[in-house]
Structures are given as structure tokens and as C-alpha cells.
Write an enzyme that holds these catalytic residues in place. Structure first.
Site, PDB file in Angstrom:
ATOM      1  N   HIS A  32       0.847  -1.189   0.000  1.00 21.71           N
ATOM      2  CA  HIS A  32       0.000   0.000   0.000  1.00 21.71           C
ATOM      3  C   HIS A  32       0.887   1.246   0.000  1.00 21.71           C
ATOM      4  O   HIS A  32       1.767   1.401   0.847  1.00 21.71           O
ATOM      5  CB  HIS A  32      -0.889  -0.033   1.245  1.00 21.71           C
ATOM      6  N   ASP A  34       0.892   5.271   0.139  1.00 20.70           N
ATOM      7  CA  ASP A  34       0.084   6.435   0.499  1.00 20.70           C
ATOM      8  C   ASP A  34       0.659   7.710  -0.108  1.00 20.70           C
ATOM      9  O   ASP A  34       1.747   8.140   0.247  1.00 20.70           O
ATOM     10  CB  ASP A  34       0.039   6.582   2.027  1.00 20.70           C
ATOM     11  N   MET A  36       0.233  11.678  -0.579  1.00 15.48           N
ATOM     12  CA  MET A  36      -0.429  12.855   0.010  1.00 15.48           C
ATOM     13  C   MET A  36       0.203  14.121  -0.557  1.00 15.48           C
ATOM     14  O   MET A  36       1.423  14.173  -0.755  1.00 15.48           O
ATOM     15  CB  MET A  36      -0.268  12.848   1.522  1.00 15.48           C
ATOM     16  N   HIS A  65      -2.703   4.708  -3.121  1.00 11.13           N
ATOM     17  CA  HIS A  65      -3.818   5.411  -2.481  1.00 11.13           C
ATOM     18  C   HIS A  65      -3.589   6.917  -2.621  1.00 11.13           C
ATOM     19  O   HIS A  65      -2.766   7.485  -1.907  1.00 11.13           O
ATOM     20  CB  HIS A  65      -3.875   4.966  -1.010  1.00 11.13           C
ATOM     21  N   MET A  67      -4.298  10.441  -1.917  1.00 15.25           N
ATOM     22  CA  MET A  67      -4.992  11.405  -1.051  1.00 15.25           C
ATOM     23  C   MET A  67      -4.581  12.781  -1.544  1.00 15.25           C
ATOM     24  O   MET A  67      -3.839  13.515  -0.897  1.00 15.25           O
ATOM     25  CB  MET A  67      -4.593  11.164   0.414  1.00 15.25           C
ATOM     26  N   MET A 136     -12.048   4.159   4.578  1.00 12.15           N
ATOM     27  CA  MET A 136     -11.101   4.721   5.544  1.00 12.15           C
ATOM     28  C   MET A 136     -11.654   4.546   6.952  1.00 12.15           C
ATOM     29  O   MET A 136     -12.784   4.931   7.243  1.00 12.15           O
ATOM     30  CB  MET A 136     -10.867   6.213   5.285  1.00 12.15           C
TER      31      MET A 136
HETATM   32  C1  DX5 Z   1      -3.703   7.180   6.392  1.00 12.44           C
HETATM   33  C2  DX5 Z   1      -3.156   6.227   5.351  1.00 12.44           C
HETATM   34  C3  DX5 Z   1      -3.004   4.855   5.882  1.00 12.44           C
HETATM   35  C4  DX5 Z   1      -1.972   4.718   6.973  1.00 12.44           C
HETATM   36  C5  DX5 Z   1      -2.229   3.455   7.743  1.00 12.44           C
HETATM   37  O1  DX5 Z   1      -3.950   8.395   5.811  1.00 12.44           O
HETATM   38  O2  DX5 Z   1      -4.027   6.162   4.242  1.00 12.44           O
HETATM   39  O3  DX5 Z   1      -2.737   3.932   4.834  1.00 12.44           O
HETATM   40  O4  DX5 Z   1      -0.661   4.703   6.467  1.00 12.44           O
HETATM   41  O5  DX5 Z   1      -1.413   3.431   8.884  1.00 12.44           O
HETATM   42  P1  DX5 Z   1      -1.870   2.684  10.218  1.00 12.44           P
HETATM   43  O6  DX5 Z   1      -2.075   1.243   9.850  1.00 12.44           O
HETATM   44  O7  DX5 Z   1      -0.717   2.914  11.139  1.00 12.44           O
HETATM   45  O8  DX5 Z   1      -3.129   3.340  10.676  1.00 12.44           O
HETATM   46 ZN    ZN Z   2      -3.751   4.505   2.795  1.00 11.62          ZN
END
Ligand code: DX5
Ligand code: ZN
Length: 214
Positions: A32, A34, A36, A65, A67, A136
């Protein structure tokens, strides 16, 4: 059996390659990633060059993902860098069908995500169009937050809809997943569990991945 998708946001970036190899060895099938942008969420993380670089060392499914605002603008960059699936946020766009179409054009699987406070009705008409729904279970922006149990009915609702209409859609859950919350969301019908801190902040990646699968 559920798919475990460790989130590299919690990995040690000074040895990212080794971290990825370790979760692959532990039995994770997805990674995964992330992304941002400092606009859609207050944090800034990973861009296409990092994805391109880690693409060389693993065959894991790259679950990107986004964001970010304006997901269509960047979908192709991430696809070219090696993404296998690209998930955008319903809150980030006015015309989700256009975003879905643009992501499909890149050849990637398409996911739509929704924040804990966004009603599931917002994505109801997209179930026939996407490959994945990312629920989420924390507010996006940071790893290491506490799981919000109010999202569980969304997972149950999705499971029921997908089974009833035979949609080819995976349910992924992201945020605060550990041994206990993992069990809760699996029972509610999740197919893919994202886990950042639970996997990477622990000592035993094998044990952590196995805890989530069982
Ligand atoms: C949050 C991210 C998650 C995060 C998950 O904005 O989208 O993917 O990295 O981390 P944990 O498992 O520590 O909540
Ligand atoms: Zn994520």
C-alpha cells in the site's frame, strides 16, 4: 483468505528496499503506497519517482492510495511509475465517473475511497464501475491513528450489496488495523487489510502479517 497490504508510510525509508522485501517474505501480496499532496490532507509523502524506484525490486501488487486533489492529473504518472491499482477519494472530485475513466485508460485497477464521515451513499452508483472500494477507518493524513469503529456498518453494507448484485469489487479497509480491529473488519466482510504501524513498527513482520490473515 484476506489480502494484507502493508503501508510503506510506516516503513523505515532509509532502508525501504529491505523493508519491502521483508513484508513480501512475510506473506503480504500487496504493497500500500500512500500519496499525500499537502492540500487534500495536511501531509506530504510519496511521489512517482519513489514508486518507479521500488518497482525494480518487487513483484508485489502496488496499491496506490491517492490522497490528493486533482487525481486525474497524476494517475498516468503513477501508472507509468509502476502502480497496479490506483484509488482516488470521492471527496477530491466533482465527476467521479471521469476520474474512473481516466484511471482505467492507464490500464490500472480502479478504486474509490471515502473518509469516515462520508456517507456510503456517495459511492453507491459507482459499485458497477470500480474494482475496489477503500473504506477509511481513520481520517486520512497520518499513520498510527486509532481505528474508528463507526465505519464497520459501511463495510457490512458494502459486503451485502456486492454479494447481492455480484459486483466484482474488493472491499479494502485502511487505518488503525491491528490484530483485533483486523478481525472485526474481516468479520464485517473486508477482503484487503491495509496495515502501517502494526506491521512496520513491530519486531516480527511474519507474525504481524499472519495475525491479520487469520
Ligand atoms: C492514512 C493512510 C493509511 C496509513 C495506515 O492516511 O491512508 O494507509 O498509512 O497506517 P496505520 O495502519 O498505522 O493506521
Ligand atoms: Zn492509505
Amino acid at each position: 483468505m484476506v489480502i494484507v497490504a502493508p503501508s510503506i508510510l510506516s516503513a523505515d525509508f532509509s532502508k525501504l528496499g529491505e523493508e519491502i522485501k521483508a513484508v513480501e517474505k512475510a506473506g503480504a501480496k500487496w504493497l500500500h503506497i500512500d500519496v499525500m499532496d499537502g492540500h487534500f490532507v495536511p501531509n506530504i509523502t510519496i511521489g512517482p519517482p519513489v514508486v518507479k524506484s521500488i518497482r525494480k525490486i518487487t513483484e508485489l501488487f502496488f496499491d496506490v492510495h491517492l490522497m490528493i486533489e486533482n487525481p486525474t492529473k497524476y494517475a498516468k504518472n503513477f501508472a507509468d511509475a509502476g502502480a497496479d491499482g490506483i484509488t482516488f477519494h470521492i471527496e477530491s472530485c466533482k465527476n467521479p465517473l471521469t476520474v474512473i475513466e481516466e484511471i482505467k485508460k492507464t490500464g490500472c485497477k480502479v478504486g474509490v475511497s471515502l473518509n469516515p464521515s462520508t456517507p456510503i451513499e456517495r459511492i453507491k452508483n459507482l459499485l458497477s464501475e470500480v474494482d475496489l472500494v477503500l473504506v477509511m477507518s481513520v481520517n486520512p493524513g497520518f499513520s498510527g491513528q486509532k481505528f474508528i469503529p463507526d465505519v464497520v456498518p459501511k463495510i457490512e453494507w458494502l459486503r451485502q450489496q456486492i454479494d447481492e448484485h455480484e459486483y466484482n469489487v474488493l472491499i479494502e479497509v485502511d487505518g488503525g488495523i491491528n490484530r483485533e480491529t483486523g478481525r472485526v473488519v474481516r468479520q464485517a466482510g473486508a477482503d484487503v487489510l491495509v496495515a502501517g504501524s502494526f506491521v512496520f513498527k513491530g519486531k516480527d513482520y511474519n507474525q504481524a502479517v499472519n495475525d491479520l490473515i487469520r
